[in-house]
Design a protein around this motif. Structure first.
Motif, short mmCIF file in Angstrom:
data_model
loop_
_atom_site.label_atom_id
_atom_site.label_comp_id
_atom_site.label_asym_id
_atom_site.label_seq_id
_atom_site.Cartn_x
_atom_site.Cartn_y
_atom_site.Cartn_z
N ASN A 124 -1.40 -9.66 16.08
CA ASN A 124 -0.22 -9.87 16.92
C ASN A 124 0.47 -8.52 17.10
O ASN A 124 0.11 -7.53 16.44
N PRO A 125 1.46 -8.42 17.98
CA PRO A 125 2.07 -7.11 18.28
C PRO A 125 2.72 -6.43 17.07
O PRO A 125 2.79 -5.20 17.02
N THR A 126 3.22 -7.19 16.11
CA THR A 126 3.84 -6.60 14.92
C THR A 126 3.15 -7.16 13.68
O THR A 126 3.69 -8.03 12.98
N PRO A 127 1.95 -6.71 13.40
CA PRO A 127 1.16 -7.34 12.33
C PRO A 127 1.59 -6.92 10.93
O PRO A 127 2.25 -5.91 10.72
N LEU A 128 1.17 -7.75 9.98
CA LEU A 128 1.30 -7.45 8.56
C LEU A 128 -0.04 -6.91 8.10
O LEU A 128 -1.08 -7.55 8.26
N LEU A 129 -0.02 -5.72 7.51
CA LEU A 129 -1.24 -5.08 7.03
C LEU A 129 -1.34 -5.23 5.53
O LEU A 129 -0.41 -4.91 4.80
N GLU A 130 -2.49 -5.75 5.06
CA GLU A 130 -2.73 -5.92 3.63
C GLU A 130 -3.98 -5.13 3.24
O GLU A 130 -5.02 -5.28 3.87
N VAL A 131 -3.86 -4.32 2.21
CA VAL A 131 -5.00 -3.52 1.73
C VAL A 131 -5.05 -3.61 0.21
O VAL A 131 -4.03 -3.46 -0.46
N ALA A 132 -6.25 -3.87 -0.32
CA ALA A 132 -6.46 -3.91 -1.77
C ALA A 132 -7.76 -3.19 -2.08
O ALA A 132 -8.75 -3.34 -1.35
N ALA A 133 -7.78 -2.40 -3.14
CA ALA A 133 -8.97 -1.64 -3.50
C ALA A 133 -9.12 -1.57 -5.00
O ALA A 133 -8.12 -1.54 -5.74
N THR A 134 -10.36 -1.57 -5.47
CA THR A 134 -10.65 -1.39 -6.89
C THR A 134 -11.76 -0.35 -7.04
O THR A 134 -12.67 -0.27 -6.20
N LEU A 135 -11.68 0.43 -8.11
CA LEU A 135 -12.68 1.43 -8.44
C LEU A 135 -13.19 1.17 -9.86
O LEU A 135 -12.44 0.68 -10.71
N GLY A 136 -14.43 1.50 -10.11
CA GLY A 136 -14.99 1.33 -11.44
C GLY A 136 -16.34 0.65 -11.40
O GLY A 136 -17.16 0.94 -10.53
N ASN A 137 -16.56 -0.28 -12.32
CA ASN A 137 -17.81 -1.02 -12.36
C ASN A 137 -17.51 -2.45 -12.79
O ASN A 137 -16.34 -2.84 -12.88
N LYS A 138 -18.56 -3.23 -13.07
CA LYS A 138 -18.34 -4.63 -13.41
C LYS A 138 -17.64 -4.81 -14.75
O LYS A 138 -17.08 -5.88 -15.03
N LEU A 140 -15.29 -2.27 -16.24
CA LEU A 140 -13.96 -1.67 -16.23
C LEU A 140 -13.58 -1.32 -14.80
O LEU A 140 -14.33 -0.64 -14.09
N SER A 141 -12.42 -1.77 -14.38
CA SER A 141 -11.99 -1.53 -13.00
C SER A 141 -10.50 -1.22 -12.95
O SER A 141 -9.70 -1.73 -13.74
N PHE A 142 -10.12 -0.35 -12.01
CA PHE A 142 -8.74 0.00 -11.73
C PHE A 142 -8.49 -0.34 -10.26
O PHE A 142 -9.35 -0.10 -9.41
N GLY A 143 -7.32 -0.86 -9.96
CA GLY A 143 -7.08 -1.23 -8.57
C GLY A 143 -5.62 -1.27 -8.20
O GLY A 143 -4.72 -1.17 -9.05
N GLY A 144 -5.39 -1.42 -6.91
CA GLY A 144 -4.05 -1.55 -6.38
C GLY A 144 -4.07 -2.24 -5.04
O GLY A 144 -5.12 -2.36 -4.39
N GLU A 145 -2.92 -2.73 -4.63
CA GLU A 145 -2.79 -3.38 -3.33
C GLU A 145 -1.40 -3.11 -2.77
O GLU A 145 -0.45 -2.84 -3.51
N PHE A 146 -1.29 -3.19 -1.43
CA PHE A 146 0.02 -3.09 -0.80
C PHE A 146 0.02 -3.92 0.49
O PHE A 146 -1.03 -4.10 1.12
N TRP A 147 1.18 -4.43 0.84
CA TRP A 147 1.41 -5.13 2.10
C TRP A 147 2.44 -4.32 2.89
O TRP A 147 3.51 -4.01 2.37
N PHE A 148 2.11 -3.99 4.13
CA PHE A 148 3.00 -3.19 4.97
C PHE A 148 3.38 -4.00 6.20
O PHE A 148 2.52 -4.44 6.96
N ASP A 149 4.69 -4.20 6.38
CA ASP A 149 5.22 -4.94 7.52
C ASP A 149 5.55 -3.96 8.63
O ASP A 149 6.47 -3.15 8.51
N THR A 150 4.78 -4.01 9.71
CA THR A 150 5.00 -3.07 10.81
C THR A 150 6.28 -3.38 11.58
O THR A 150 6.79 -2.52 12.31
N THR A 151 6.82 -4.59 11.43
CA THR A 151 8.06 -4.93 12.12
C THR A 151 9.23 -4.13 11.56
O THR A 151 10.03 -3.55 12.29
N SER A 152 9.32 -4.08 10.23
CA SER A 152 10.41 -3.36 9.59
C SER A 152 9.98 -1.99 9.07
O SER A 152 10.81 -1.26 8.51
N SER A 154 8.15 -1.24 6.50
CA SER A 154 8.44 -1.20 5.07
C SER A 154 7.33 -1.89 4.29
O SER A 154 6.59 -2.73 4.83
N PHE A 155 7.21 -1.51 3.02
CA PHE A 155 6.25 -2.15 2.13
C PHE A 155 6.89 -3.40 1.54
O PHE A 155 7.92 -3.30 0.85
#
Length: 276
Positions: A124-138, A140-152, A154-155
Motif C-alpha cells: 500500500n502507499p504507506t507500508p509497514l516494513l518488517e525485517v528479521a535476521a539471524t546469524l550463526g548455525n543450528k 548457536l544463533s544471534f538475531g534481531g528484528e525491527f518494524w518500520f512504519d513509513t507513515t510516521s 518511526s520504528f
C-alpha cells in the motif's frame, strides 16, 4: 539447510510450544482431508461462549507453488501464494484479504549456510516494513528484528535475541518491546524415551521492575497419549491430555484453574481433530 540458523521468530519456540501449544479452553472441531493430487481441505469450527465461528481452508500444491485460500464465517477471504526457490535459496509469498484492499503483503524468506533473513512489506502507499535476521548455525544463533512504519517514519518495534540449541536442551534470551522487556526461556529433555521435558520462561520489565514466570512439563504416557502441565506466578494452573485415538486424529482435553479467582469456575476445553 542443515547448518543454517533458525528464523528469528523460532528462537525460544520450543519453550513456547511446550507452554502454550494445543491448550484450548473452547470447544473446537477440525476436519482435514489431504489429497495426493495436490488439493487439501480443512474445516474448523470453534464454539466460544455462545458464539460459533468457523472457517474452511483449501491448499493446492503444484511444483514449487502453494496456494492457500481460507473462507471464514464473517465472509472474509484470505489468500496466500507461496513460491519456493523463486531465486537461489529464496522463498516468496504474496498474501491478501478480501474485501480489505489494503491488506496485501509480500514476504521474502532468504536462507544461506550461516544466515536467515525474513522480510515483509505491505503493498500500500504507506507500508509497514518488517525485517528479521539471524546469524550463526543450528546450535548457536544471534538475531534481531525491527518494524518500520513509513507513515510516521518511526520504528514501532525492535528486538534482539540469542538462542542455544543442543540435543537435550534449548535456551533463549530475548530483549523485546524496544528494550523494555527481557525474556529468558529454557527447556530440558529429561528422558528421550518417554518424552519427559520441563520448561521455564521468565520475563522482567525494566520500567516497572516487574517479574513474571511460567513453568511447565510434558510427558508421553504411551505412544498414543501425552500429558502436559503448566503453572504461572499469577496463580493459574493448567493441564492438557492429548490422545491419538486413530492415526493422525487427535482428541485434546484442556483445563485451567485460577487460584486467585476462587469465585470463577475452572476453564475447560475440548478439541477434536479428524484426519482420514
Amino acid at each position: 539447510m542443515a547448518t543454517s540458523p533458525a528464523p528469528f521468530s523460532e528462537i525460544g519456540k520450543q519453550v513456547k510450544d511446550l507452554l502454550t501449544k494445543d491448550y484450548n479452553f473452547d470447544q473446537k472441531f477440525t476436519f482435514s482431508v489431504p489429497s495426493s493430487s495436490g488439493m487439501g481441505l480443512t474445516a474448523t469450527g470453534v464454539k466460544r461462549d455462545h458464539i460459533f465461528i468457523g472457517d474452511i481452508s483449501t491448499q493446492y500444491k503444484s511444483g514449487n507453488t502453494t496456494v492457500d485460500v481460507k473462507f471464514d464465517s464473517y465472509s472474509n477471504v484470505s489468500t496466500k501464494v507461496t513460491v519456493n526457490d523463486i531465486l537461489a535459496s529464496t522463498k516468496a509469498a504474496l498474501s491478501f484479504n478480501i474485501p480489505d484492499h489494503k491488506s496485501g503483503k509480500l514476504d521474502v524468506h532468504y536462507l544461506r549456510n550461516h544466515a536467515t533473513i525474513d522480510s515483509s512489506i505491505g503493498l500500500n502507499p504507506t507500508p509497514l516494513l518488517e525485517v528479521a535476521a539471524t546469524l550463526g548455525n543450528k546450535d548457536l544463533s544471534f538475531g534481531g528484528e525491527f518494524w518500520f512504519d513509513t507513515t510516521s517514519s518511526s520504528f514501532t518495534k525492535y528486538s534482539a535475541a540469542i538462542g542455544l540449541n543442543k540435543a537435550d536442551f534449548s535456551a533463549a534470551l530475548i530483549l523485546m518491546d524496544k528494550g523494555k522487556t527481557l525474556k529468558a526461556s529454557y527447556i530440558h529433555t529429561l528422558n528421550t524415551l518417554n518424552g519427559t521435558a520441563v520448561a521455564a520462561e521468565m520475563t522482567h520489565r525494566f520500567s516497572s521492575y516487574e517479574n513474571s514466570f511460567t513453568i511447565g512439563s510434558s510427558h508421553v504416557i504411551d505412544p498414543y497419549t501425552s500429558l502436559k502441565t503448566r503453572f504461572s506466578d499469577n496463580g493459574k494452573v493448567a493441564m492438557l491430555c492429548q490422545r491419538e485415538w486413530r492415526p493422525k486424529s487427535l482428541i485434546t482435553f484442556s483445563a485451567e484453574y485460577d487460584s486467585k479467582a476462587t469465585d470463577a469456575a475452572p476453564k475447560v476445553g475440548l478439541a477434536l481433530a479428524l484426519k482420514p
